[in-house]
Motif scaffolding. Structure first.
Motif, PDB file in Angstrom:
ATOM      1  N   GLY A  68       0.430  -1.220   0.219  1.00  0.00           N
ATOM      2  CA  GLY A  68      -0.063  -0.017   0.075  1.00  0.00           C
ATOM      3  C   GLY A  68       1.038   1.630  -0.090  1.00  0.00           C
ATOM      4  N   ASP A  69       0.128   2.264  -0.078  1.00  0.00           N
ATOM      5  CA  ASP A  69       0.671   3.632   0.129  1.00  0.00           C
ATOM      6  C   ASP A  69       1.234   4.065   1.219  1.00  0.00           C
ATOM      7  OD1 ASP A  69       2.004   6.280  -0.729  1.00  0.00           O
ATOM      8  OD2 ASP A  69      -0.285   7.283  -1.263  1.00  0.00           O
ATOM      9  N   THR A  74      -0.807   7.951   7.244  1.00  0.00           N
ATOM     10  CA  THR A  74      -1.034   6.420   6.458  1.00  0.00           C
ATOM     11  C   THR A  74      -1.282   5.688   7.840  1.00  0.00           C
ATOM     12  OG1 THR A  74      -0.724   6.873   4.621  1.00  0.00           O
ATOM     13  CG2 THR A  74      -1.159   4.358   5.253  1.00  0.00           C
ATOM     14  N   SER A 107      -1.084  -0.476   4.372  1.00  0.00           N
ATOM     15  CA  SER A 107      -1.790   0.804   4.552  1.00  0.00           C
ATOM     16  C   SER A 107      -3.166  -0.122   4.349  1.00  0.00           C
ATOM     17  CB  SER A 107      -1.788   1.310   3.409  1.00  0.00           C
ATOM     18  OG  SER A 107      -2.744   2.192   3.345  1.00  0.00           O
ATOM     19  N   ALA A 109      -5.817   2.287   4.297  1.00  0.00           N
ATOM     20  CA  ALA A 109      -6.110   3.665   3.522  1.00  0.00           C
ATOM     21  C   ALA A 109      -7.574   3.220   3.359  1.00  0.00           C
ATOM     22  CB  ALA A 109      -5.130   4.811   3.474  1.00  0.00           C
ATOM     23  N   ASN A 110      -7.283   2.744   2.171  1.00  0.00           N
ATOM     24  CA  ASN A 110      -7.943   1.686   1.002  1.00  0.00           C
ATOM     25  C   ASN A 110      -9.598   1.399   1.392  1.00  0.00           C
ATOM     26  OD1 ASN A 110      -7.457   4.504  -0.312  1.00  0.00           O
ATOM     27  ND2 ASN A 110      -5.586   3.110  -1.718  1.00  0.00           N
ATOM     28  N   THR A 111      -8.860   0.412   2.915  1.00  0.00           N
ATOM     29  CA  THR A 111      -9.493  -1.020   3.154  1.00  0.00           C
ATOM     30  C   THR A 111     -10.891  -0.661   3.798  1.00  0.00           C
ATOM     31  OG1 THR A 111      -8.425  -1.075   5.273  1.00  0.00           O
ATOM     32  CG2 THR A 111      -7.251  -1.961   3.452  1.00  0.00           C
ATOM     33  N   GLY A 112     -10.945   0.755   4.047  1.00  0.00           N
ATOM     34  CA  GLY A 112     -12.786   1.108   4.683  1.00  0.00           C
ATOM     35  C   GLY A 112     -12.653   0.408   5.976  1.00  0.00           C
TER      36      GLY A 112
END
Length: 118
Positions: A68-69, A74, A107, A109-112
């Motif tokens: 991940g980023d 983050t 990360s 951040a985008n996994t919810g």
């Protein structure tokens, strides 16, 4: 050497500094590698908040374990985090501390998912 598993289930973890290559020898610039796998090692500084305390930990992780980023701020998960006490003597001065190592830093951040470490 003694290795102590760290329970991250009740901790909030955020990236404090983006992953950097871990330098084995500062004089030559040699990058550290994992003794077992040969993977390049990275260092990720994270904010680790648990039990009403916050610390910045410098965590060593194989390059393959970074996903991940991972930019500053983050939310992240630390997989297989261990603490390893160390001590050495250089020029007659004793030094000691705790080194942290993880199998992976991921990360969130985008996994919810909430920012709780897994």
């Amino acid at each position: 050497m003694r290795q102590i598993p760290v329970d991250t289930s009740a901790a909030t973890v955020m990236v404090a500094k983006t992953p950097q290559p871990k330098v084995r020898d500062r004089r030559t610039g040699e990058i550290a590698t994992d003794a077992e796998t040969g993977a390049k090692l990275m260092t990720v500084d994270v904010m680790f908040a648990a039990n009403d305390e916050v610390e910045i930990l410098s965590v060593t992780v194989p390059e393959t374990g970074i996903s991940g980023d991972l930019t500053m701020g983050t939310p992240a998960a630390l997989t297989g985090l261990i603490a390893r006490p160390w001590e050495n003597e250089f020029n007659g001065q004793k030094r000691h501390g705790i080194a942290f190592r993880a199998v992976a830093v991921t990360s969130l951040a985008n996994t919810g998912t909430a920012s709780k470490a897994a």
